[in-house]
Design an enzyme around this catalytic site. Sequence first.
Site, PDB file in Angstrom:
ATOM      1  N   ASP A   1      12.210 -13.631   1.622  1.00  0.00           N
ATOM      2  CA  ASP A   1      10.995 -13.794   2.421  1.00  0.00           C
ATOM      3  C   ASP A   1      11.357 -13.625   3.894  1.00  0.00           C
ATOM      4  O   ASP A   1      12.071 -14.434   4.476  1.00  0.00           O
ATOM      5  CB  ASP A   1      10.406 -15.183   2.163  1.00  0.00           C
ATOM      6  CG  ASP A   1       9.101 -15.408   2.913  1.00  0.00           C
ATOM      7  OD1 ASP A   1       8.699 -14.526   3.697  1.00  0.00           O
ATOM      8  OD2 ASP A   1       8.493 -16.473   2.716  1.00  0.00           O
TER       9      ASP A   1
ATOM     10  N   ALA B   1       0.910  -7.002   8.683  1.00  0.00           N
ATOM     11  CA  ALA B   1      -0.067  -6.050   9.206  1.00  0.00           C
ATOM     12  C   ALA B   1      -1.455  -6.538   8.815  1.00  0.00           C
ATOM     13  O   ALA B   1      -1.610  -7.415   7.961  1.00  0.00           O
ATOM     14  CB  ALA B   1       0.175  -4.651   8.646  1.00  0.00           C
TER      15      ALA B   1
ATOM     16  N   PHE C   1       0.821  -1.216   0.000  1.00  0.00           N
ATOM     17  CA  PHE C   1       0.000   0.000   0.000  1.00  0.00           C
ATOM     18  C   PHE C   1       0.854   1.265   0.000  1.00  0.00           C
ATOM     19  O   PHE C   1       0.692   2.146  -0.853  1.00  0.00           O
ATOM     20  CB  PHE C   1      -0.940  -0.053   1.214  1.00  0.00           C
ATOM     21  CG  PHE C   1      -1.611   1.240   1.575  1.00  0.00           C
ATOM     22  CD1 PHE C   1      -2.221   2.034   0.612  1.00  0.00           C
ATOM     23  CD2 PHE C   1      -1.650   1.659   2.899  1.00  0.00           C
ATOM     24  CE1 PHE C   1      -2.855   3.222   0.952  1.00  0.00           C
ATOM     25  CE2 PHE C   1      -2.276   2.839   3.253  1.00  0.00           C
ATOM     26  CZ  PHE C   1      -2.873   3.628   2.283  1.00  0.00           C
TER      27      PHE C   1
ATOM     28  N   ALA D   1       8.279  -3.310   4.569  1.00  0.00           N
ATOM     29  CA  ALA D   1       7.737  -4.665   4.525  1.00  0.00           C
ATOM     30  C   ALA D   1       7.486  -5.200   5.931  1.00  0.00           C
ATOM     31  O   ALA D   1       8.212  -4.885   6.880  1.00  0.00           O
ATOM     32  CB  ALA D   1       8.699  -5.589   3.778  1.00  0.00           C
TER      33      ALA D   1
ATOM     34  N   LYS E   1       6.374  -4.429  16.531  1.00  0.00           N
ATOM     35  CA  LYS E   1       6.978  -3.182  16.052  1.00  0.00           C
ATOM     36  C   LYS E   1       7.791  -2.509  17.157  1.00  0.00           C
ATOM     37  O   LYS E   1       8.890  -1.979  16.914  1.00  0.00           O
ATOM     38  CB  LYS E   1       5.885  -2.239  15.544  1.00  0.00           C
ATOM     39  CG  LYS E   1       5.246  -2.646  14.228  1.00  0.00           C
ATOM     40  CD  LYS E   1       6.186  -2.391  13.058  1.00  0.00           C
ATOM     41  CE  LYS E   1       5.456  -2.471  11.732  1.00  0.00           C
ATOM     42  NZ  LYS E   1       6.309  -2.074  10.589  1.00  0.00           N
TER      43      LYS E   1
ATOM     44  N   GLY F   1     -24.202   4.037   1.296  1.00  0.00           N
ATOM     45  CA  GLY F   1     -25.287   4.792   1.899  1.00  0.00           C
ATOM     46  C   GLY F   1     -25.796   4.243   3.205  1.00  0.00           C
ATOM     47  O   GLY F   1     -26.915   4.566   3.629  1.00  0.00           O
TER      48      GLY F   1
ATOM     49  N   TYR G   1       0.772  -7.138  16.855  1.00  0.00           N
ATOM     50  CA  TYR G   1       1.364  -6.298  15.812  1.00  0.00           C
ATOM     51  C   TYR G   1       2.187  -5.169  16.433  1.00  0.00           C
ATOM     52  O   TYR G   1       3.367  -4.966  16.097  1.00  0.00           O
ATOM     53  CB  TYR G   1       0.263  -5.725  14.928  1.00  0.00           C
ATOM     54  CG  TYR G   1       0.710  -4.610  14.015  1.00  0.00           C
ATOM     55  CD1 TYR G   1       1.547  -4.863  12.933  1.00  0.00           C
ATOM     56  CD2 TYR G   1       0.296  -3.298  14.236  1.00  0.00           C
ATOM     57  CE1 TYR G   1       1.959  -3.836  12.095  1.00  0.00           C
ATOM     58  CE2 TYR G   1       0.698  -2.274  13.399  1.00  0.00           C
ATOM     59  CZ  TYR G   1       1.532  -2.544  12.335  1.00  0.00           C
ATOM     60  OH  TYR G   1       1.937  -1.516  11.515  1.00  0.00           O
TER      61      TYR G   1
END
Length: 335
Positions: free
Chosen positions: A58, A83, A19, A80, A152, A205, A148
């Site tokens: 990897d 997540a 992303f 990388a 980090k 909506g 996660y």
Amino acid sequence: MTSAADGSASVLVTGATGFIGRALLPHLAARGWRVVAGVRQPRAPAIPGAAETRVVGDMADPRFDPGPALGGIGAVVHLAGLAHRPSDGDEALWRRVNTDATARLAEAAGAAGVRRFIFISTARVLGRSVPAGRILDHKAPVHPADAYARSKAAAEAALHQLHEAGAKGPDEIVPPEIVILRPPLVYGPGVGANMARLVAAVDRGWPLPFATLANRFSLIGLTNLCDAITAALSAPGAANRTMLVADKHPVSPPALIRAVACALQRPCRLWPCPSGVLRLAAVVAGRSAAMAGLTGSFVLDTAAAQEHLAWTAERSLDEELTDLAAWWRAGRPQA
């Protein structure tokens, strides 16, 4: 706008097809950097913005060896990692990919003579929410709430240890300058997970029960984050610092939903519901973590980044959401 001092300067970006990576590569290339896309395995299609593609490997593989990909590289931007997975998953996997592989990559970068190593961490190492009115700065204590964030935070600690050990150790291998950026939730073209689900709900909506929520939280638009990373590549004062990066203004849930609706040119349908009821419903539905992020306060102070990167978020929420909406309409993604 920050640019490469030397147009031949090579930057290896891991997670190049993710992303953030898909936006960062052309962003850097447009500012004079020679961008090397780091990927897990060989790939034929060209990656926009990449002058070259190299196989980093990897990171989930215990034999992960990034050394061969680092020749001639001046800086590394490490995106990388794992997540957007269930936070109660295999903690050993989170640590192997987000912590151990990060440390191994930074060590290899030092051995290869890389000047600067930029690690994109997360503001979630500080927790999920804080009492209303409290603002978190770069000195706030680390308090990760899930696997996660713990992985980090452990990666940040490993990078600090690498720098400290290198500064005291022999001169044969000099560790790179470490720059740690902690963004909050990132939004923009290509976004997934909870933000994509929110955009989908507004686009369809659906009436949303957040009209009376007054909590505020920080976000960062994708272009603003790319600007911060670009500044971190060359800002002299960024070396060996940890900084929070975010948009200029925090936002409340109703304001965010109205802005999304405006960008999509869709009606905004909000109705009131007590936050306690929302949290209870989220627990029943197994979405308590997502609801905690939406109903809690999480405002970040980016003064350190402004000082040491000479950076401030230039684009507004509406500008960043306009890009997201254009991508949403063109790509018709599935949330």
